[in-house]
Design an enzyme around this catalytic site. Structure first.
Site, PDB file in Angstrom:
ATOM      1  N   ARG A 102      26.806  30.440  87.024  1.00 21.88           N
ATOM      2  CA  ARG A 102      25.790  31.394  86.557  1.00 21.88           C
ATOM      3  C   ARG A 102      25.765  31.434  85.041  1.00 21.88           C
ATOM      4  NH1 ARG A 102      25.103  35.826  83.341  1.00 21.88           N
ATOM      5  NH2 ARG A 102      27.101  36.676  84.045  1.00 21.88           N
TER       6      ARG A 102
ATOM      7  N   GLU B 284      26.355  45.731  80.751  1.00 23.68           N
ATOM      8  CA  GLU B 284      25.917  44.794  79.723  1.00 23.68           C
ATOM      9  C   GLU B 284      25.973  45.437  78.336  1.00 23.68           C
ATOM     10  OE1 GLU B 284      22.174  41.749  78.883  1.00 23.68           O
ATOM     11  OE2 GLU B 284      21.851  43.577  80.043  1.00 23.68           O
TER      12      GLU B 284
END
Length: 511
Positions: free
Chosen positions: A14, A144
């Site tokens: 990923r 994040e």
């Protein structure tokens, strides 16, 4: 220091695929994922971002099918987004059971990218987690830009987690990324200790980026401060400067922290080569653990120390990683390097003879000639003024051709032990046709199996000249015995042919 277990989550499929120019095909993803789970034995793999493409859907479906058949499905994870039900449904349709939900870990991201208030974002997260749980999915939560969040808006980070935990939202792990690679180890320790103090029972992962070349150091700092899991990629692939490299993180955890992992170190070099091939991103020769040169001693004083009491070796023994130590031959080699290589070849020289061989290799090194271990028997013969053994396998003549719409062909004439042979063949390339012609001669006329080509590398010196020399390095396997030979020529095919005949003569001497 008491050992504790650290989970390793590999993100090559990923985050690693976000390396500029890298795009894995579905079957390549499957091969990498299988090796990571079954041979390297990482705890978890993150294999894709939800909803990217049909090809990505096929890849995730194949990996999930393999994992399900081998009771590993809980170790396969997919990045998803706070987008209602879209990501969850996409992962579910692939057969996935673990979503790594990407939420905003800094107030700036929440306000400016999502254009939402913290409470609105928290409500969206809760709804997505609840829906995923209703389908039987495990949810891990990415925060994040967490490192910027802890620098600029720690109250936002705490408010988000306090709200989620207070509502008994079912989150298995909280994953803390240094998304822009901005922290240094002391900051990492500070931020992690604050998180651990406030949420002592939470499983925290750390996800490092390498913008300041601190990904491995920050990963260790996170573990020292309570992180239970680390995110890595093979060869440090990843966006911009990449992520923390799997091999380096494993070595430092074991040797410097006495931590336990499930990693099979003997497979780290194999997975590195596999990913290098599929990604097209070459591993730097000096990259720790997996670089070509990292177990090669060049200075003669180092070889001398190793010979006397392994004085220039540390805990990073090459055998741990399925490799072996080598001693380079060149102008800085010295007698000790030569002695190590001669010893490995089973050649014995007097001190005076060895000194003369060392002098010749130093002269070659001054001219930047490449000297390999396989060259040594010939250098020894030349230096000691023995008659150099005449080549037993000689190329007398050859023609290779290629034409539009036709397969390349080769016609060759060779001499083996005084007997001449001719053959022709076609192949997928000029060199392939040449080798098939040789293979035909060895099988039909000599009744022998032609050595197997195990690896083929081509390099061209920098500078961009049209007449640049081509160096071809080929590794051969002859009944389990490996040998590497080099050829140098302005033409790639000729360079490969030179390397081939050098190999044939070495093996012929061993018959």
């Amino acid at each position: 220091m008491e050992s504790r277990y650290i989970e390793i989550m590999d993100c090559t499929l990923r985050d690693g695929e976000q390396t500029s120019g890298v795009s894995f095909l579905p079957h390549e993803k499957l091969m990498i994922g299988r090796m990571l789970l079954s041979e390297v034995n990482v705890d978890r793999i993150e294999v894709a971002s939800a909803g990217v493409s049909e090809g990505e859907h096929d890849a995730v479906e194949m990996i999930c099918r393999y994992a399900r058949q081998n009771d590993m499905l809980e170790r396969v994870e997919v990045l998803g987004f706070v987008d209602g039900h879209k990501s969850v449904d996409w992962i579910n349709s692939c057969g996935g059971k673990v979503i790594n939900l990407l939420a905003k870990g800094s107030l700036k991201h929440c306000r400016h990218q999502l254009q939402k208030t913290p409470d609105e974002h928290i409500a969206d997260i809760k709804e997505t987690v609840s829906y995923a749980n209703s389908l039987g999915m495990t949810v891990n939560l990415y925060l994040e830009d967490w490192s910027n969040g802890m620098s600029d808006s720690p109250e936002y980070v705490y408010h988000l987690l306090d709200s989620l935990f207070a509502s008994d939202t079912h989150i298995r792990r909280v994953m803390l990324p240094d998304t822009l690679g901005i922290v240094h180890p002391l900051q990492c320790v500070e931020f992690f200790r604050k998180m651990m103090k406030r949420y002592p029972d939470t499983h925290f992962d750390f996800h490092a980026h390498n913008d300041y070349d601190l990904a491995v150091s920050n990963s260790l700092a996170a573990v020292l401060s309570g992180a239970k899991g680390l995110h890595v990629t093979v060869n440090g692939l990843g966006e911009r400067c990449g992520n923390a490299p799997l091999a380096s993180v494993q070595a430092i955890l074991k040797d410097k922290f006495n931590a336990k992992t499930g990693i099979n170190e003997s497979k780290l070099n194999d997975i590195s080569r596999l990913v290098e091939g599929y990604s097209g991103i070459a591993v730097a020769p000096n990259q720790p653990i997996v670089g070509e040169n990292v177990f090669t001693q060049v200075a003669g004083v180092h070889a001398d120390g190793d010979h006397k009491n392994n004085l220039y070796q540390n805990a990073l023994r090459p055998e741990r990683f399925g490799r072996k130590r080598e001693y380079a031959l060149g102008k800085t080699s010295g007698r000790a390097n030569i002695a190590k290589n001669l010893e490995e070849l089973g050649l014995q020289l007097t001190p005076e003879q060895q000194q003369r061989v060392t002098k010749r290799i130093t002269e070659l090194g001054d001219r930047k000639e490449i000297v390999t271990q396989e060259d040594l028997p010939y250098i020894v013969s030349d230096v000691l003024k023995h008659d150099a053994p005449e080549d037993k396998v000689k190329l007398l003549s050859y023609v290779v051709s290629t034409a539009y719409g036709l397969k390349p062909g080769a016609n060759i004439k060779v001499e083996i032990n005084g007997q001449q042979y001719e053959a022709s063949a076609t192949g997928d390339g000029q060199y392939d046709a040449f080798v098939k012609s040789l293979s035909y001669i060895y099988k039909k006329y000599l009744g022998r199996t032609f050595p197997i080509l195990a690896n083929y590398q081509v390099s061209i010196p920098p500078g961009g000249r049209t007449d640049a020399l081509v160096q071809t390095v080929i590794t051969w396997n002859n009944n389990g015995k490996l040998i590497r030979t080099r050829g140098l020529d302005a033409d790639q095919t000729d360079a490969a042919i030179k390397a081939t005949f050098k190999m044939l003569n070495i093996f012929e001497e061993q018959q």
